[in-house]
Design an enzyme around this catalytic site. Structure first.
Site, short mmCIF file in Angstrom:
data_model
loop_
_atom_site.label_atom_id
_atom_site.label_comp_id
_atom_site.label_asym_id
_atom_site.label_seq_id
_atom_site.Cartn_x
_atom_site.Cartn_y
_atom_site.Cartn_z
N SER A 140 -48.72 -37.51 31.16
CA SER A 140 -47.47 -36.78 31.25
C SER A 140 -47.32 -36.23 32.67
CB SER A 140 -47.49 -35.60 30.27
OG SER A 140 -46.42 -34.71 30.52
N TYR A 153 -52.10 -28.52 27.16
CA TYR A 153 -51.56 -29.89 27.21
C TYR A 153 -51.77 -30.49 28.60
CZ TYR A 153 -47.95 -33.55 26.67
OH TYR A 153 -47.26 -34.74 26.62
P1 NAP Z 1 -44.24 -37.85 18.73
O1 NAP Z 1 -42.89 -38.40 18.50
O2 NAP Z 1 -44.53 -36.42 18.39
O3 NAP Z 1 -45.32 -38.78 17.99
C1 NAP Z 1 -46.66 -38.47 18.07
C2 NAP Z 1 -47.46 -39.60 17.47
O4 NAP Z 1 -48.87 -39.30 17.60
C3 NAP Z 1 -47.20 -39.81 16.00
O5 NAP Z 1 -47.25 -41.19 15.74
C4 NAP Z 1 -48.38 -39.10 15.34
O6 NAP Z 1 -48.75 -39.62 14.06
C5 NAP Z 1 -49.49 -39.42 16.32
N1 NAP Z 1 -50.63 -38.51 16.23
C6 NAP Z 1 -50.66 -37.18 16.49
N2 NAP Z 1 -51.91 -36.71 16.28
C7 NAP Z 1 -52.67 -37.78 15.91
C8 NAP Z 1 -54.04 -37.93 15.57
N3 NAP Z 1 -54.90 -36.89 15.58
N4 NAP Z 1 -54.48 -39.17 15.21
C9 NAP Z 1 -53.64 -40.24 15.21
N5 NAP Z 1 -52.33 -40.14 15.51
C10 NAP Z 1 -51.86 -38.91 15.87
O7 NAP Z 1 -44.68 -38.00 20.27
P2 NAP Z 1 -44.03 -38.84 21.47
O8 NAP Z 1 -43.03 -38.01 22.13
O9 NAP Z 1 -43.71 -40.21 21.02
O10 NAP Z 1 -45.29 -38.85 22.45
C11 NAP Z 1 -46.22 -39.93 22.50
C12 NAP Z 1 -47.15 -39.69 23.67
O11 NAP Z 1 -46.40 -39.55 24.87
C13 NAP Z 1 -47.98 -38.41 23.55
O12 NAP Z 1 -49.27 -38.62 24.05
C14 NAP Z 1 -47.25 -37.42 24.42
O13 NAP Z 1 -48.08 -36.42 24.91
C15 NAP Z 1 -46.75 -38.34 25.52
N6 NAP Z 1 -45.59 -37.82 26.24
C16 NAP Z 1 -44.39 -37.62 25.61
C17 NAP Z 1 -43.32 -37.14 26.33
C18 NAP Z 1 -41.97 -36.89 25.71
O14 NAP Z 1 -41.08 -36.38 26.43
N7 NAP Z 1 -41.74 -37.26 24.47
C19 NAP Z 1 -43.47 -36.83 27.69
C20 NAP Z 1 -44.69 -37.04 28.29
C21 NAP Z 1 -45.74 -37.54 27.57
P3 NAP Z 1 -48.06 -39.01 12.70
O15 NAP Z 1 -46.67 -39.60 12.64
O16 NAP Z 1 -48.96 -39.49 11.61
O17 NAP Z 1 -48.04 -37.51 12.86
#
Ligand code: NAP
Length: 240
Positions: A140, A153
């Protein structure tokens, strides 16, 4: 059949990555922790588009579970190996450090940083033996620049950046590349509680990104064409 594992493939960026890798003819292992319905939806989308995938639920933060699930998969598929790993599962539990509980510190570290270590270690030996692999870690901009309210984070993502750079040096000779993708603000459940109208004023391109845009970058890094890129952190943030 080539196999790709995407942690956190049930929703958001992970789902978009699963769909994209399936379109590249990978058989996709869709990992998730608890949201089976959403993971099934990812699987259904892939199947409707003619791709191949299966669900592989486990908690990335649970070392024993990670080891068990991977060795059981390997026993079922003795001739194959997982050549692409996308460490995408992640959580945030924001608070100013003043009020940040040890529980929320550890919870974020265990899922984001330790989880990346457990699953990468479990798959690495197969990639090294077969002399081909792609590891793509979702970090991130918060882990590069910092963000108030996100010390846990940011530290977890900065830790993954260190892991990425060091591991890339260990694996380069075996044709295993290790890179990190650092998104800015992307429209997913994770950012659903943020004030998009206000925050997008800070973003030079004037909008949040789409999960599919991140998936396109991951897909390139997963491809054979990206074989000379390793140990890098590539930001995708609309100029933020
Ligand atoms: P999201 O929509 O909240 O989805 C999170 C995903 O991670 C879900 O599939 C969840 O599974 C899974 N997960 C969480 N804890 C877990 C665990 N202990 N074991 C296995 N699976 C787990 O998140 P997102 O926005 O798509 O983000 C994905 C990645 O991108 C993350 O690493 C986040 O930090 C990074 N990121 C996101 C953004 C943003 O703006 N969205 C920006 C920078 C970085 P369940 O559905 O089963 O809960």
């Amino acid at each position: 059949m080539k196999y790709a594992l995407v942690t956190g493939g049930s929703r958001g960026i992970g789902r978009a990555v699963c769909i994209k890798l399936a379109a590249m003819h990978y058989s996709v292992l869709i990992n998730y922790k608890r949201n089976g319905d959403a993971a099934q939806e990812t699987l259904d989308i892939i199947r409707r588009q003619g791709g191949t995938a299966e669900l592989l639920p486990f908690d990335v933060a649970n070392e024993t579970e990670v080891e068990q699930v991977i060795s059981q998969w390997q026993e079922r598929n003795p001739e194959d190996y997982i050549s692409v790993l996308v460490n995408n599962a992640g959580i945030r539990k924001d608070n100013l450090m003043f009020w940040l509980s040890s529980e929320d510190w550890k919870g974020v570290m265990e899922t984001n940083l330790n989880g990346t270590f457990y699953i990468t270690r479990a798959l690495l030996k197969y990639m090294m033996n077969r002399k081909f692999g792609r590891v793509i870690n979702m970090v991130s901009v918060s882990g590069i620049n910092g963000m108030a309210g996100q010390t846990n984070y940011s530290a977890s993502k900065a830790g993954i950046i260190g892991l990425t750079k060091s591991l890339a040096l260990e694996t380069a000779k075996k044709n295993v590349t290790v890179n990190a993708v650092a998104p800015g603000f992307i429209q997913t459940d994770m950012t659903g509680d943020l004030n998009e109208a206000e925050l997008k004023k800070l973003i030079p391109s004037g909008r949040f990104g789409k999960a599919e845009e991140v998936a396109d970058l991951v897909a390139f890094l997963a491809s054979e064409r990206a074989g000379y890129i390793t140990g890098q952190v590539i930001t995708i943030s609309g100029g933020l």
